[in-house]
Scaffold this active site. Structure first.
Site, PDB file in Angstrom:
ATOM      1  N   ASN A  69       0.834  -1.207   0.000  1.00  0.00           N
ATOM      2  CA  ASN A  69       0.000   0.000   0.000  1.00  0.00           C
ATOM      3  C   ASN A  69       0.863   1.249   0.000  1.00  0.00           C
ATOM      4  O   ASN A  69       1.929   1.285   0.608  1.00  0.00           O
ATOM      5  CB  ASN A  69      -0.926   0.009   1.215  1.00  0.00           C
ATOM      6  N   ASP A 114      -0.556   4.192   0.946  1.00  0.00           N
ATOM      7  CA  ASP A 114      -1.080   5.105   1.965  1.00  0.00           C
ATOM      8  C   ASP A 114      -0.189   5.019   3.203  1.00  0.00           C
ATOM      9  O   ASP A 114       0.732   4.214   3.273  1.00  0.00           O
ATOM     10  CB  ASP A 114      -2.548   4.767   2.288  1.00  0.00           C
ATOM     11  N   HIS A 131       6.020  -0.671  -2.701  1.00  0.00           N
ATOM     12  CA  HIS A 131       5.516  -0.009  -3.914  1.00  0.00           C
ATOM     13  C   HIS A 131       5.547   1.511  -3.808  1.00  0.00           C
ATOM     14  O   HIS A 131       4.867   2.194  -4.565  1.00  0.00           O
ATOM     15  CB  HIS A 131       4.081  -0.473  -4.230  1.00  0.00           C
ATOM     16  N   GLY A 177      -5.103  -9.172   3.086  1.00  0.00           N
ATOM     17  CA  GLY A 177      -5.801  -8.234   2.199  1.00  0.00           C
ATOM     18  C   GLY A 177      -5.126  -7.999   0.869  1.00  0.00           C
ATOM     19  O   GLY A 177      -5.097  -6.877   0.386  1.00  0.00           O
ATOM     20  N   THR A 178      -4.616  -9.063   0.275  1.00  0.00           N
ATOM     21  CA  THR A 178      -4.009  -8.911  -1.049  1.00  0.00           C
ATOM     22  C   THR A 178      -4.472 -10.036  -1.960  1.00  0.00           C
ATOM     23  O   THR A 178      -4.612 -11.175  -1.522  1.00  0.00           O
ATOM     24  CB  THR A 178      -2.463  -8.813  -0.969  1.00  0.00           C
ATOM     25  N   SER A 179      -4.705  -9.698  -3.233  1.00  0.00           N
ATOM     26  CA  SER A 179      -5.311 -10.658  -4.154  1.00  0.00           C
ATOM     27  C   SER A 179      -4.315 -11.695  -4.675  1.00  0.00           C
ATOM     28  O   SER A 179      -4.709 -12.681  -5.271  1.00  0.00           O
ATOM     29  CB  SER A 179      -5.922  -9.925  -5.349  1.00  0.00           C
TER      30      SER A 179
HETATM   31  P1  OAD Z   1      -6.144  -5.959  -4.940  1.00  0.00           P
HETATM   32  O1  OAD Z   1      -7.184  -4.931  -5.178  1.00  0.00           O
HETATM   33  O2  OAD Z   1      -5.617  -6.722  -6.093  1.00  0.00           O
HETATM   34  O3  OAD Z   1      -6.679  -7.035  -3.894  1.00  0.00           O
HETATM   35  C1  OAD Z   1      -7.274  -6.667  -2.685  1.00  0.00           C
HETATM   36  C2  OAD Z   1      -7.664  -7.922  -1.940  1.00  0.00           C
HETATM   37  O4  OAD Z   1      -8.214  -7.517  -0.681  1.00  0.00           O
HETATM   38  C3  OAD Z   1      -8.718  -8.787  -2.642  1.00  0.00           C
HETATM   39  O5  OAD Z   1      -8.332 -10.156  -2.614  1.00  0.00           O
HETATM   40  C4  OAD Z   1      -9.978  -8.566  -1.796  1.00  0.00           C
HETATM   41  O6  OAD Z   1     -10.789  -9.726  -1.717  1.00  0.00           O
HETATM   42  C5  OAD Z   1      -9.382  -8.259  -0.434  1.00  0.00           C
HETATM   43  N1  OAD Z   1     -10.241  -7.424   0.412  1.00  0.00           N
HETATM   44  C6  OAD Z   1     -11.115  -6.458   0.026  1.00  0.00           C
HETATM   45  N2  OAD Z   1     -11.707  -5.922   1.105  1.00  0.00           N
HETATM   46  C7  OAD Z   1     -11.199  -6.553   2.184  1.00  0.00           C
HETATM   47  C8  OAD Z   1     -11.405  -6.448   3.596  1.00  0.00           C
HETATM   48  N3  OAD Z   1     -12.269  -5.577   4.108  1.00  0.00           N
HETATM   49  N4  OAD Z   1     -10.709  -7.274   4.410  1.00  0.00           N
HETATM   50  C9  OAD Z   1      -9.831  -8.167   3.913  1.00  0.00           C
HETATM   51  N5  OAD Z   1      -9.581  -8.307   2.596  1.00  0.00           N
HETATM   52  C10 OAD Z   1     -10.250  -7.509   1.744  1.00  0.00           C
HETATM   53  O7  OAD Z   1      -4.964  -5.212  -4.128  1.00  0.00           O
HETATM   54  P2  OAD Z   1      -3.449  -5.682  -3.886  1.00  0.00           P
HETATM   55  O8  OAD Z   1      -3.353  -7.160  -3.784  1.00  0.00           O
HETATM   56  O9  OAD Z   1      -2.922  -4.866  -2.768  1.00  0.00           O
HETATM   57  O10 OAD Z   1       0.470  -1.943  -7.272  1.00  0.00           O
HETATM   58  O11 OAD Z   1      -2.784  -5.198  -5.238  1.00  0.00           O
HETATM   59  C11 OAD Z   1      -1.410  -5.361  -5.409  1.00  0.00           C
HETATM   60  C12 OAD Z   1      -0.850  -4.240  -6.251  1.00  0.00           C
HETATM   61  O12 OAD Z   1      -1.590  -4.125  -7.456  1.00  0.00           O
HETATM   62  C13 OAD Z   1      -0.980  -2.868  -5.635  1.00  0.00           C
HETATM   63  O13 OAD Z   1       0.038  -2.580  -4.700  1.00  0.00           O
HETATM   64  C14 OAD Z   1      -0.893  -1.969  -6.823  1.00  0.00           C
HETATM   65  C15 OAD Z   1      -1.806  -2.741  -7.756  1.00  0.00           C
HETATM   66  O14 OAD Z   1      -1.611  -2.554  -9.089  1.00  0.00           O
HETATM   67  C16 OAD Z   1       0.999  -0.816  -7.770  1.00  0.00           C
HETATM   68  O15 OAD Z   1       0.347   0.212  -7.936  1.00  0.00           O
HETATM   69  C17 OAD Z   1       2.436  -0.926  -8.120  1.00  0.00           C
END
Ligand code: OAD
Length: 236
Positions: free
Chosen positions: A92, A94, A109, A175-177
């Site tokens: 993140n 933020d 990142h 919390g990451t996909s």
């Molecule tokens: P994603 O948007 O790909 O994934 C977010 C994950 O959080 C998903 O699996 C959701 O199911 C889960 N989620 C949503 N709400 C939630 C909650 N309240 N509690 C728990 N889980 C929850 O975001 P990231 O995996 O962080 O990179 O994405 C990775 C990178 O892709 C980011 O850092 C960014 C993006 O492109 C850059 O900008 C370089």
């Protein structure tokens, strides 16, 4: 749990979702509203710098109106109370982990609240806008860009992350996909090193099958529960 001393936590957009910050993927995610190639690549910045700077100016302004949630606060509690090694690696950009009080945080990142001067390589703290091409406080050149790792660029401090994984007893992904590498590969790196692995996510991530254990639900519930559990275990 007795044998756990060193922990690496990886967080993603899901940990900040309940603070009102959009995730990237899934319904309403940022990458449904904007094409990655339009705003998050070095090529996009070269082609249309105003579009890219405006996008990040809006995001920088928005995060400053958001507050840490119970998941950030629980990780800050872990940071304060955990005697062993801890590294919170976040994808993140933020500052909600820090505003909750966490100290052992690594932004792989980049960070919205930094700018990066392409003339002198300084990374000044930045809360305002970049669209107006302000001068770098260090060298005076108007050459500031967001300090964000774009697609096609190398994430920050990978050596430190791998060194921490090598020493870790537990890797927890929150919390990451599991869609973006190299972070998505940490669970497999951890497994190869014999590190125990746990996923805490709203739903099964793309890498969920690689984890020894996966718990699914909102971060504001799962993370405080897990932190209470691990701190209780460490004192048992
Ligand atoms: P994603 O948007 O790909 O994934 C977010 C994950 O959080 C998903 O699996 C959701 O199911 C889960 N989620 C949503 N709400 C939630 C909650 N309240 N509690 C728990 N889980 C929850 O975001 P990231 O995996 O962080 O990179 O994405 C990775 C990178 O892709 C980011 O850092 C960014 C993006 O492109 C850059 O900008 C370089």
């Amino acid at each position: 749990m007795d044998s756990i001393r060193n922990i690496v936590v990886l967080t993603g957009a899901g940990v900040s979702a309940e603070s009102g910050i959009d995730t990237f993927r899934g319904g309403g995610g940022l990458w449904e509203q904007h094409r990655v190639e339009d705003v998050a690549t070095p090529e996009a910045f070269a082609r249309d710098p105003d579009l890219v700077l405006r996008f990040y100016d809006m995001r920088r302004e928005a995060i400053q109106t958001k507050e840490p949630n119970a998941a950030h606060r629980a990780l800050a509690r872990l940071d304060a109370e955990w005697d062993g090694e801890l590294l919170i690696v976040t994808q993140n950009v933020d500052d909600l982990h820090e505003r909750a009080g966490a100290r052992r945080v690594l932004h792989m990142h980049g960070e919205h609240l930094n700018a990066w001067c392409m003339a002198c390589d300084e990374r000044p703290r930045w809360t305002g806008t970049l669209i107006d091409r302000p001068a770098c406080p260090a060298c005076g050149e108007a050459a500031l860009r967001p300090d964000i790792v774009w697609f096609g660029e190398m994430p920050y401090r990978m050596d430190e992350i791998f060194a921490a994984l090598e020493q870790a007893d537990l890797f927890v992904s929150i919390g990451t996909s599991g869609a973006v590498y190299p972070a998505a590969g940490f669970v497999r790196n951890a497994r190869e090193l014999g590190v125990e692995t746990l996923e805490l996510n709203l739903e099964p991530s793309q890498g969920t099958l690689w984890f020894d254990e996966a718990r699914h639900g909102p971060a504001t519930e799962l993370v405080p529960e897990w932190v209470a559990e691990i701190l209780a275990g460490s004192r048992a």
